[in-house]
Design a protein around this motif. Structure first.
Motif, PDB file in Angstrom:
ATOM      1  N   ASN A   1      -7.614  -7.042   5.250  1.00 50.25           N
ATOM      2  CA  ASN A   1      -8.596  -7.338   5.059  1.00 50.25           C
ATOM      3  C   ASN A   1      -8.733  -6.976   6.514  1.00 50.25           C
ATOM      4  O   ASN A   1     -10.318  -5.872   6.097  1.00 50.25           O
TER       5      ASN A   1
ATOM      6  N   THR B   1      -0.142   3.399  -8.509  1.00 50.40           N
ATOM      7  CA  THR B   1      -1.491   2.530  -8.395  1.00 50.40           C
ATOM      8  C   THR B   1      -2.545   2.334  -7.528  1.00 50.40           C
ATOM      9  O   THR B   1      -3.737   2.140  -7.135  1.00 50.40           O
ATOM     10  N   GLY B   2      -2.008   3.362  -6.423  1.00 52.32           N
ATOM     11  CA  GLY B   2      -3.461   3.892  -5.881  1.00 52.32           C
ATOM     12  C   GLY B   2      -3.120   3.952  -4.251  1.00 52.32           C
ATOM     13  O   GLY B   2      -2.304   2.866  -4.179  1.00 52.32           O
TER      14      GLY B   2
ATOM     15  N   PHE C   1      -4.056   2.353  -2.179  1.00 52.24           N
ATOM     16  CA  PHE C   1      -4.724   1.101  -0.970  1.00 52.24           C
ATOM     17  C   PHE C   1      -3.991   0.035  -1.724  1.00 52.24           C
ATOM     18  O   PHE C   1      -4.730  -1.462  -1.568  1.00 52.24           O
ATOM     19  N   ASP C   2      -3.477   0.198  -2.889  1.00 52.86           N
ATOM     20  CA  ASP C   2      -2.848  -1.224  -3.355  1.00 52.86           C
ATOM     21  C   ASP C   2      -1.425  -1.466  -3.067  1.00 52.86           C
ATOM     22  O   ASP C   2      -0.359  -0.937  -3.351  1.00 52.86           O
ATOM     23  N   TRP C   3      -1.018  -1.892  -2.306  1.00 51.94           N
ATOM     24  CA  TRP C   3      -0.399  -2.914  -1.516  1.00 51.94           C
ATOM     25  C   TRP C   3       0.653  -4.078  -2.039  1.00 51.94           C
ATOM     26  O   TRP C   3      -0.383  -4.348  -2.499  1.00 51.94           O
TER      27      TRP C   3
ATOM     28  N   THR D   1       0.531  -7.447  -6.961  1.00 51.84           N
ATOM     29  CA  THR D   1      -0.659  -6.041  -5.541  1.00 51.84           C
ATOM     30  C   THR D   1      -1.869  -6.671  -4.481  1.00 51.84           C
ATOM     31  O   THR D   1      -2.548  -7.692  -4.840  1.00 51.84           O
ATOM     32  N   GLN D   2      -1.628  -5.993  -3.469  1.00 47.75           N
ATOM     33  CA  GLN D   2      -3.399  -6.984  -3.089  1.00 47.75           C
ATOM     34  C   GLN D   2      -3.916  -5.613  -2.464  1.00 47.75           C
ATOM     35  O   GLN D   2      -3.197  -4.322  -1.874  1.00 47.75           O
ATOM     36  N   LYS D   3      -5.184  -5.881  -2.343  1.00 45.56           N
ATOM     37  CA  LYS D   3      -6.366  -4.067  -2.033  1.00 45.56           C
ATOM     38  C   LYS D   3      -6.307  -3.985  -0.896  1.00 45.56           C
ATOM     39  O   LYS D   3      -6.740  -5.204  -0.711  1.00 45.56           O
TER      40      LYS D   3
ATOM     41  N   SER E   1      -8.409  -1.507   2.274  1.00 41.10           N
ATOM     42  CA  SER E   1      -8.900  -0.794   2.538  1.00 41.10           C
ATOM     43  C   SER E   1      -9.296   0.438   4.014  1.00 41.10           C
ATOM     44  O   SER E   1      -8.015  -0.686   5.059  1.00 41.10           O
TER      45      SER E   1
END
Length: 300
Positions: free
Chosen positions: A185, A197-198, A200-202, A212-214, A216
Protein backbone atom coordinates in the motif's frame (compact mmCIF):
# COMPACT_ATOMS: atom_id res chain seq x y z
CA UNK A 1 -16.18 -49.07 -10.68
CA UNK A 2 -17.82 -49.24 -14.16
CA UNK A 3 -15.52 -49.98 -17.08
CA UNK A 4 -14.54 -47.01 -19.26
CA UNK A 5 -15.56 -48.87 -22.44
CA UNK A 6 -19.08 -49.33 -21.01
CA UNK A 7 -19.32 -45.57 -20.44
CA UNK A 8 -18.16 -44.98 -24.02
CA UNK A 9 -20.79 -47.44 -25.26
CA UNK A 10 -23.44 -45.67 -23.18
CA UNK A 11 -22.60 -42.29 -24.73
CA UNK A 12 -22.71 -43.84 -28.21
CA UNK A 13 -26.18 -45.25 -27.56
CA UNK A 14 -27.47 -41.82 -26.54
CA UNK A 15 -25.79 -40.01 -29.42
CA UNK A 16 -27.08 -42.49 -32.05
CA UNK A 17 -30.39 -43.19 -30.33
CA UNK A 18 -30.23 -46.86 -31.23
CA UNK A 19 -28.78 -50.08 -29.85
CA UNK A 20 -28.67 -51.49 -33.38
CA UNK A 21 -26.57 -48.65 -34.82
CA UNK A 22 -24.09 -48.85 -31.94
CA UNK A 23 -23.89 -52.64 -32.36
CA UNK A 24 -23.08 -52.14 -36.03
CA UNK A 25 -20.44 -49.49 -35.26
CA UNK A 26 -18.69 -51.79 -32.79
CA UNK A 27 -19.12 -55.04 -34.76
CA UNK A 28 -21.11 -56.70 -31.98
CA UNK A 29 -24.69 -57.89 -31.67
CA UNK A 30 -27.54 -55.75 -30.42
CA UNK A 31 -27.95 -58.06 -27.42
CA UNK A 32 -24.32 -57.49 -26.39
CA UNK A 33 -24.88 -53.72 -26.37
CA UNK A 34 -28.09 -54.14 -24.37
CA UNK A 35 -26.41 -56.41 -21.83
CA UNK A 36 -23.50 -54.04 -21.32
CA UNK A 37 -25.83 -51.09 -20.71
CA UNK A 38 -27.84 -53.24 -18.27
CA UNK A 39 -24.56 -54.21 -16.56
CA UNK A 40 -23.65 -50.52 -16.23
CA UNK A 41 -27.04 -49.78 -14.67
CA UNK A 42 -26.65 -52.69 -12.25
CA UNK A 43 -23.18 -51.57 -11.17
CA UNK A 44 -24.46 -48.04 -10.54
CA UNK A 45 -27.73 -49.20 -8.98
CA UNK A 46 -29.62 -46.76 -11.22
CA UNK A 47 -31.79 -46.86 -14.31
CA UNK A 48 -30.13 -44.74 -16.96
CA UNK A 49 -32.40 -45.22 -19.98
CA UNK A 50 -36.14 -45.67 -20.47
CA UNK A 51 -36.50 -48.16 -23.32
CA UNK A 52 -39.59 -48.26 -25.56
CA UNK A 53 -40.13 -49.74 -28.99
CA UNK A 54 -39.99 -46.27 -30.53
CA UNK A 55 -37.21 -44.45 -28.71
CA UNK A 56 -34.70 -44.31 -25.90
CA UNK A 57 -35.10 -41.64 -23.24
CA UNK A 58 -32.60 -40.68 -20.57
CA UNK A 59 -33.60 -40.79 -16.93
CA UNK A 60 -32.46 -37.90 -14.72
CA UNK A 61 -29.33 -39.76 -13.46
CA UNK A 62 -28.76 -40.97 -17.02
CA UNK A 63 -28.72 -37.39 -18.25
CA UNK A 64 -26.21 -36.38 -15.56
CA UNK A 65 -23.98 -39.34 -16.43
CA UNK A 66 -24.19 -38.65 -20.16
CA UNK A 67 -23.12 -35.01 -19.83
CA UNK A 68 -20.23 -36.03 -17.59
CA UNK A 69 -19.11 -38.99 -19.71
CA UNK A 70 -19.68 -37.80 -23.27
CA UNK A 71 -16.15 -36.41 -23.56
CA UNK A 72 -14.60 -39.78 -22.69
CA UNK A 73 -15.05 -41.21 -26.16
CA UNK A 74 -13.58 -38.06 -27.73
CA UNK A 75 -10.59 -38.10 -25.38
CA UNK A 76 -10.00 -41.81 -25.97
CA UNK A 77 -10.20 -41.35 -29.73
CA UNK A 78 -7.82 -38.40 -29.59
CA UNK A 79 -5.36 -40.52 -27.61
CA UNK A 80 -5.45 -43.25 -30.26
CA UNK A 81 -5.24 -40.73 -33.11
CA UNK A 82 -2.20 -39.07 -31.52
CA UNK A 83 -0.10 -42.20 -32.05
CA UNK A 84 -1.64 -43.62 -35.21
CA UNK A 85 0.59 -42.88 -38.16
CA UNK A 86 2.89 -40.82 -35.97
CA UNK A 87 5.78 -41.46 -38.33
CA UNK A 88 3.82 -40.16 -41.32
CA UNK A 89 5.08 -36.99 -42.96
CA UNK A 90 3.27 -33.86 -41.75
CA UNK A 91 2.09 -31.27 -44.24
CA UNK A 92 -0.32 -28.40 -44.67
CA UNK A 93 -0.80 -25.04 -42.95
CA UNK A 94 -1.59 -24.20 -39.34
CA UNK A 95 -3.03 -20.85 -38.23
CA UNK A 96 -2.39 -20.21 -34.57
CA UNK A 97 -2.64 -17.38 -32.07
CA UNK A 98 -0.43 -17.10 -28.98
CA UNK A 99 0.03 -14.56 -26.16
CA UNK A 100 2.79 -12.02 -26.79
CA UNK A 101 4.95 -13.19 -23.87
CA UNK A 102 4.78 -16.87 -24.85
CA UNK A 103 5.43 -16.04 -28.48
CA UNK A 104 8.45 -13.86 -27.85
CA UNK A 105 10.06 -15.98 -25.15
CA UNK A 106 9.37 -19.56 -26.18
CA UNK A 107 7.00 -20.28 -29.01
CA UNK A 108 8.45 -18.30 -31.91
CA UNK A 109 11.62 -20.40 -31.92
CA UNK A 110 9.84 -23.62 -30.92
CA UNK A 111 7.31 -23.34 -33.75
CA UNK A 112 9.99 -22.36 -36.26
CA UNK A 113 12.04 -25.41 -35.22
CA UNK A 114 8.93 -27.55 -35.73
CA UNK A 115 8.56 -26.23 -39.28
CA UNK A 116 12.22 -26.99 -39.96
CA UNK A 117 11.64 -30.61 -38.95
CA UNK A 118 8.64 -30.88 -41.29
CA UNK A 119 9.45 -29.15 -44.63
CA UNK A 120 5.95 -29.73 -46.03
CA UNK A 121 4.33 -27.80 -43.19
CA UNK A 122 3.93 -24.06 -42.59
CA UNK A 123 2.66 -22.12 -39.58
CA UNK A 124 1.10 -18.64 -39.52
CA UNK A 125 1.51 -17.48 -35.90
CA UNK A 126 -0.20 -14.35 -34.60
CA UNK A 127 0.98 -12.76 -31.33
CA UNK A 128 -1.99 -11.29 -29.54
CA UNK A 129 -2.73 -10.63 -25.86
CA UNK A 130 -6.42 -10.12 -26.52
CA UNK A 131 -9.03 -12.87 -26.57
CA UNK A 132 -9.54 -14.25 -30.07
CA UNK A 133 -12.55 -16.21 -31.27
CA UNK A 134 -10.91 -19.45 -32.33
CA UNK A 135 -13.75 -20.58 -34.59
CA UNK A 136 -14.93 -17.23 -36.01
CA UNK A 137 -11.36 -16.10 -36.71
CA UNK A 138 -10.56 -19.46 -38.29
CA UNK A 139 -7.63 -20.47 -36.10
CA UNK A 140 -6.57 -24.11 -35.96
CA UNK A 141 -4.88 -23.73 -32.60
CA UNK A 142 -4.68 -21.11 -29.87
CA UNK A 143 -2.35 -20.99 -26.88
CA UNK A 144 -4.18 -19.49 -23.92
CA UNK A 145 -3.38 -18.72 -20.33
CA UNK A 146 -5.78 -18.94 -17.45
CA UNK A 147 -9.15 -20.62 -17.02
CA UNK A 148 -11.02 -21.89 -20.08
CA UNK A 149 -14.76 -21.15 -19.82
CA UNK A 150 -16.01 -22.15 -23.28
CA UNK A 151 -17.10 -25.81 -23.08
CA UNK A 152 -17.30 -26.03 -26.89
CA UNK A 153 -13.48 -26.00 -26.98
CA UNK A 154 -10.96 -28.62 -25.95
CA UNK A 155 -8.01 -27.47 -23.87
CA UNK A 156 -4.88 -29.51 -23.28
CA UNK A 157 -2.87 -28.37 -20.30
CA UNK A 158 0.72 -27.63 -21.31
CA UNK A 159 2.38 -26.08 -18.30
CA UNK A 160 1.89 -23.88 -15.24
CA UNK A 161 3.55 -20.48 -15.21
CA UNK A 162 4.57 -19.09 -11.81
CA UNK A 163 4.46 -15.30 -11.39
CA UNK A 164 6.80 -13.30 -9.17
CA UNK A 165 6.72 -9.89 -7.55
CA UNK A 166 9.90 -7.98 -8.24
CA UNK A 167 11.65 -4.61 -8.13
CA UNK A 168 15.07 -3.24 -8.96
CA UNK A 169 17.77 -2.90 -6.27
CA UNK A 170 17.68 0.88 -6.81
CA UNK A 171 13.94 1.02 -6.09
CA UNK A 172 14.35 -1.06 -2.93
CA UNK A 173 17.25 1.12 -1.72
CA UNK A 174 15.17 4.27 -2.21
CA UNK A 175 11.72 3.11 -1.06
CA UNK A 176 12.43 0.10 1.13
CA UNK A 177 11.51 -3.56 0.84
CA UNK A 178 7.93 -4.73 1.54
CA UNK A 179 7.89 -7.59 4.06
CA UNK A 180 4.20 -8.49 3.78
CA UNK A 181 1.50 -7.89 1.13
CA UNK A 182 -0.11 -5.02 3.05
CA UNK A 183 3.19 -3.12 2.84
CA UNK A 184 2.52 -2.71 -0.89
CA UNK A 185 0.00 0.00 0.00
CA UNK A 186 3.02 2.28 0.48
CA UNK A 187 4.58 1.42 -2.89
CA UNK A 188 4.07 2.24 -6.55
CA UNK A 189 2.75 -0.99 -8.09
CA UNK A 190 2.68 -1.39 -11.85
CA UNK A 191 -0.42 -3.09 -13.23
CA UNK A 192 -0.76 -5.71 -15.96
CA UNK A 193 -3.99 -5.08 -17.90
CA UNK A 194 -4.79 -8.55 -19.36
CA UNK A 195 -5.54 -9.93 -15.88
CA UNK A 196 -9.17 -11.03 -15.65
CA UNK A 197 -9.41 -9.62 -12.11
CA UNK A 198 -7.97 -6.22 -13.02
CA UNK A 199 -4.42 -4.85 -13.30
CA UNK A 200 -4.15 -3.90 -9.62
CA UNK A 201 -5.81 -6.99 -8.09
CA UNK A 202 -2.84 -9.09 -7.02
CA UNK A 203 -3.09 -12.68 -5.84
CA UNK A 204 -1.47 -13.90 -2.63
CA UNK A 205 -1.55 -17.12 -0.66
CA UNK A 206 -2.30 -17.55 3.04
CA UNK A 207 -2.78 -20.91 4.77
CA UNK A 208 -2.86 -22.60 1.35
CA UNK A 209 -5.71 -20.39 0.17
CA UNK A 210 -5.54 -17.80 -2.59
CA UNK A 211 -6.83 -14.29 -1.89
CA UNK A 212 -6.78 -11.02 -3.81
CA UNK A 213 -5.43 -7.73 -2.52
CA UNK A 214 -5.95 -4.38 -4.18
CA UNK A 215 -2.76 -2.40 -4.87
CA UNK A 216 -2.26 0.91 -6.67
CA UNK A 217 0.23 2.64 -8.90
CA UNK A 218 0.74 5.26 -11.58
CA UNK A 219 1.27 2.96 -14.58
CA UNK A 220 -0.35 -0.08 -16.18
CA UNK A 221 0.05 -1.78 -19.55
CA UNK A 222 -1.15 -4.73 -21.58
CA UNK A 223 2.47 -5.42 -22.50
CA UNK A 224 4.50 -7.27 -19.87
CA UNK A 225 7.82 -6.33 -21.47
CA UNK A 226 6.92 -2.63 -21.06
CA UNK A 227 6.29 -3.32 -17.37
CA UNK A 228 9.63 -5.11 -17.04
CA UNK A 229 11.46 -2.14 -18.54
CA UNK A 230 9.82 0.17 -16.03
CA UNK A 231 10.73 -2.13 -13.15
CA UNK A 232 14.35 -2.28 -14.36
CA UNK A 233 14.33 1.53 -14.50
CA UNK A 234 13.40 1.62 -10.80
CA UNK A 235 9.92 3.05 -11.38
CA UNK A 236 7.96 0.59 -9.26
CA UNK A 237 7.09 -2.98 -8.29
CA UNK A 238 5.48 -5.42 -10.72
CA UNK A 239 3.89 -8.89 -10.65
CA UNK A 240 5.26 -10.67 -13.73
CA UNK A 241 5.70 -14.18 -15.17
CA UNK A 242 8.86 -15.78 -13.81
CA UNK A 243 9.91 -16.72 -17.35
CA UNK A 244 9.99 -13.04 -18.31
CA UNK A 245 12.29 -11.91 -15.48
CA UNK A 246 14.19 -15.13 -14.70
CA UNK A 247 17.46 -13.98 -16.27
CA UNK A 248 17.31 -10.53 -14.64
CA UNK A 249 16.70 -12.15 -11.23
CA UNK A 250 19.65 -14.49 -11.80
CA UNK A 251 21.91 -11.54 -12.66
CA UNK A 252 20.71 -9.47 -9.69
CA UNK A 253 19.22 -6.77 -11.90
CA UNK A 254 15.87 -7.46 -10.24
CA UNK A 255 15.01 -8.74 -6.76
CA UNK A 256 12.13 -11.09 -6.00
CA UNK A 257 9.82 -9.81 -3.25
CA UNK A 258 7.28 -11.54 -1.00
CA UNK A 259 8.21 -14.95 -2.39
CA UNK A 260 6.39 -16.83 0.39
CA UNK A 261 3.25 -14.77 -0.15
CA UNK A 262 2.98 -14.62 -3.94
CA UNK A 263 0.30 -17.06 -5.06
CA UNK A 264 -0.26 -16.46 -8.73
CA UNK A 265 0.12 -19.52 -10.98
CA UNK A 266 -1.34 -19.39 -14.48
CA UNK A 267 -2.06 -22.47 -16.57
CA UNK A 268 -0.93 -22.51 -20.19
CA UNK A 269 -3.24 -24.41 -22.54
CA UNK A 270 -3.36 -25.51 -26.16
CA UNK A 271 -6.93 -24.99 -27.33
CA UNK A 272 -8.78 -26.26 -30.41
CA UNK A 273 -12.47 -26.66 -31.38
CA UNK A 274 -14.39 -29.47 -29.67
CA UNK A 275 -16.26 -30.40 -32.83
CA UNK A 276 -13.19 -30.60 -35.03
CA UNK A 277 -11.07 -33.76 -35.00
CA UNK A 278 -7.54 -32.41 -34.63
CA UNK A 279 -5.27 -33.23 -37.54
CA UNK A 280 -2.06 -35.09 -36.85
CA UNK A 281 -0.08 -31.92 -37.57
CA UNK A 282 -2.00 -30.13 -34.78
CA UNK A 283 -1.41 -32.99 -32.33
CA UNK A 284 2.28 -33.11 -33.23
CA UNK A 285 2.66 -29.33 -32.83
CA UNK A 286 0.97 -29.40 -29.40
CA UNK A 287 3.34 -32.13 -28.26
CA UNK A 288 6.33 -30.19 -29.60
CA UNK A 289 5.19 -27.07 -27.72
CA UNK A 290 4.78 -29.05 -24.51
CA UNK A 291 8.30 -30.47 -24.84
CA UNK A 292 9.68 -26.98 -25.52
CA UNK A 293 8.24 -25.71 -22.25
CA UNK A 294 9.56 -28.75 -20.38
CA UNK A 295 13.09 -28.10 -21.64
CA UNK A 296 13.21 -24.73 -19.90
CA UNK A 297 10.87 -25.51 -17.01
CA UNK A 298 13.24 -24.01 -14.43
CA UNK A 299 12.37 -20.59 -15.86
CA UNK A 300 8.69 -21.10 -15.22
Amino acid sequence: MPAIDDLVLFTQVIEHGSFSKVAELNNVTKSVVSKRISKLETELGLQLIYRTTRKLTLTEPGEVLYHRAKSISHVAQAAFDSVKGYSEALSGKIRMSVPTISGELVLAKAVSDFCQKHPGLSVDMSLNNHFVDLVADNYDLVIRTGYLEDSSLIARHIFNSRWVICASPAYIEHYGKPEKPKDLNCHNCLGYNPQSTGPFDWQFIKQNKIYTQKVSGNFSSDNAIALKKNVLAGNGIAYLPNCLVHDELERGELVELLSTHAGKVVGIYAVYPYTRKPAKRIQALIEHIRESYMEIKEKF
